[in-house]
Enzyme design. Structure first.
Site, mmCIF file in Angstrom:
data_model
loop_
_atom_site.group_PDB
_atom_site.id
_atom_site.type_symbol
_atom_site.label_atom_id
_atom_site.label_comp_id
_atom_site.label_asym_id
_atom_site.label_seq_id
_atom_site.Cartn_x
_atom_site.Cartn_y
_atom_site.Cartn_z
ATOM 1 N N THR A 177 0.828 -1.187 0.000
ATOM 2 C CA THR A 177 0.000 0.000 0.000
ATOM 3 C C THR A 177 0.872 1.250 0.000
ATOM 4 O OG1 THR A 177 -1.798 -1.088 1.118
ATOM 5 C CG2 THR A 177 -1.534 1.233 1.605
ATOM 6 N N GLY A 207 -10.546 -2.596 3.093
ATOM 7 C CA GLY A 207 -9.549 -2.476 4.157
ATOM 8 C C GLY A 207 -9.645 -1.156 4.895
ATOM 9 N N THR A 228 -0.336 1.500 6.920
ATOM 10 C CA THR A 228 -0.178 0.305 6.086
ATOM 11 C C THR A 228 -0.026 -0.917 6.982
ATOM 12 O OG1 THR A 228 1.264 -0.869 4.543
ATOM 13 C CG2 THR A 228 2.303 0.856 5.862
HETATM 14 N N1 ASP Z 1 -3.784 -1.799 4.762
HETATM 15 C C1 ASP Z 1 -4.018 -2.449 3.492
HETATM 16 C C2 ASP Z 1 -5.338 -3.196 3.552
HETATM 17 O O1 ASP Z 1 -5.586 -3.869 4.518
HETATM 18 C C3 ASP Z 1 -2.939 -3.400 3.083
HETATM 19 C C4 ASP Z 1 -1.520 -2.868 3.100
HETATM 20 O O2 ASP Z 1 -1.192 -1.995 3.900
HETATM 21 O O3 ASP Z 1 -0.691 -3.331 2.292
HETATM 22 O O4 ASP Z 1 -6.089 -3.139 2.612
#
Ligand code: ASP
Length: 314
Positions: A177, A207, A228
């Site tokens: 992300t 998310g 993230t």
């Molecule tokens: N926070 C993001 C999600 O859960 C994933 C990520 O941070 O890579 O959609």
């Protein structure tokens, strides 16, 4: 002309980024991509532009880079699709816009900004978000634009299971992300986050990134935050708002509030990940409880950092 401090920080995802599986070539590519994204936002801030424009520009640069799990590099869902989430928020009037499960959009963060500026809503999801994009005249990209052989294979390895995987949880390529936070010369804060979510996520899964207060938050009184990690934990702990609340109501500094949230509150329920934050005085904090987090920051005092593993500014 005011001489107030300004600053910009960004991330390209946190996770189990093992130095052993990183080659010098890959590391160079990530660093260059982070540097380019930093530069796109920095030149806006430096020339007196807004924090909002700066975070949007930095996030768009990361969305256009296939190394990260956002925009072009979005991971595959359980159905083998790319569904993207994004949010943007400004700290002066607490205006915010977000999209969830949008498809075919080159720059979801731009669409999130249009939700903020052109509608009375905060979050548009699924077919509604796509329809809004069409009404705004946004170009639709073909599926091939989002195809990435590595991510396809990543999905193949888990698609028969119920397992949902952080983009950077597999062994070789690690990325995720993306997000940016900024303080401009006028003292305004802004935050933006964009993601393909988690590999093999199921029907309708959204998310933390597009949830204001969970993955993204900005308030001129305190800070701007972009998160993230495994989003479900960030939603359950209202991570981004939590940092703000600890600063506003408990009087903690940005550093203290970030450390409490990332190293105490998230781990207390098993949450893995990190965040980037900048406060109203231009202090920057980039903590994570994983092996590493792609990150970079620059401020008007001349400090610049681009880092992946722990040890620096964590
Ligand atoms: N926070 C993001 C999600 O859960 C994933 C990520 O941070 O890579 O959609």
């Amino acid at each position: 002309m005011s001489q107030k401090k300004f600053a910009l920080a960004l991330h390209g995802g946190a996770g189990t980024i093992l130095p052993s599986s990183m080659t010098p070539e890959k590391e160079k590519a990530y660093r260059e991509a982070l540097e380019e994204a930093l530069e796109s936002g920095w030149k806006i801030l430096e020339s007196g532009g807004s924090a909002l424009d700066a975070v949007e520009a930095s996030v768009m640069s990361l969305e256009d880079c296939p190394l990260f799990n956002a925009g072009r590099g979005a991971v595959f869902t359980h159905e083998g699709k790319n569904e993207m989430d994004a949010a943007i928020m400004e700290g002066r009037g607490l205006d915010a816009g977000a999209v969830a499960m949008c498809t075919g959009i080159k720059n979801p963060v731009k669409l999130a900004r249009l939700v903020m500026e052109k509608t009375d809503h905060v979050l548009l999801a699924g077919p509604g978000a796509d329809r809004f994009a069409a009404e705004m005249g946004m170009e639709r990209m073909p599926d091939s634009y989002f195809y990435d052989e590595y991510r396809w294979q990543q999905w193949q390895s888990v698609k028969e299971s119920d397992r949902m995987m952080l983009d950077h949880q597999s062994d070789d390529r690690k990325f995720g992300t993306v997000g940016a936070v900024a303080l401009d010369r006028e003292g305004n804060l802004a935050a933006a986050t964009s993601t393909g979510g988690m590999t093999n996520k199921k029907y309708g899964r959204i998310g933390d990134s597009p949830i204001i207060g969970a993955g993204t938050y900005a308030n001129n009184l305190t800070c701007a935050i972009s998160c993230t990690g495994s989003g479900e934990y960030f939603i359950r702990t209202n991570t981004a708002f939590h940092v703000h609340a600890l600063m506003q109501y408990a009087g903690l500094s940005l550093q203290e509030a970030c450390e409490k949230v990332v190293h105490e509150i998230l781990p207390s329920i098993g949450g893995d990940g990190g965040l980037i934050g900048v406060d109203a005085a231009g202090n920057v904090c980039l903590p994570f409880n994983t092996e590493g987090m792609y990150r970079a920051f620059r401020d008007s005092d001349g400090k610049v950092e681009i880092a992946i593993y722990s040890g620096a500014h964590g």
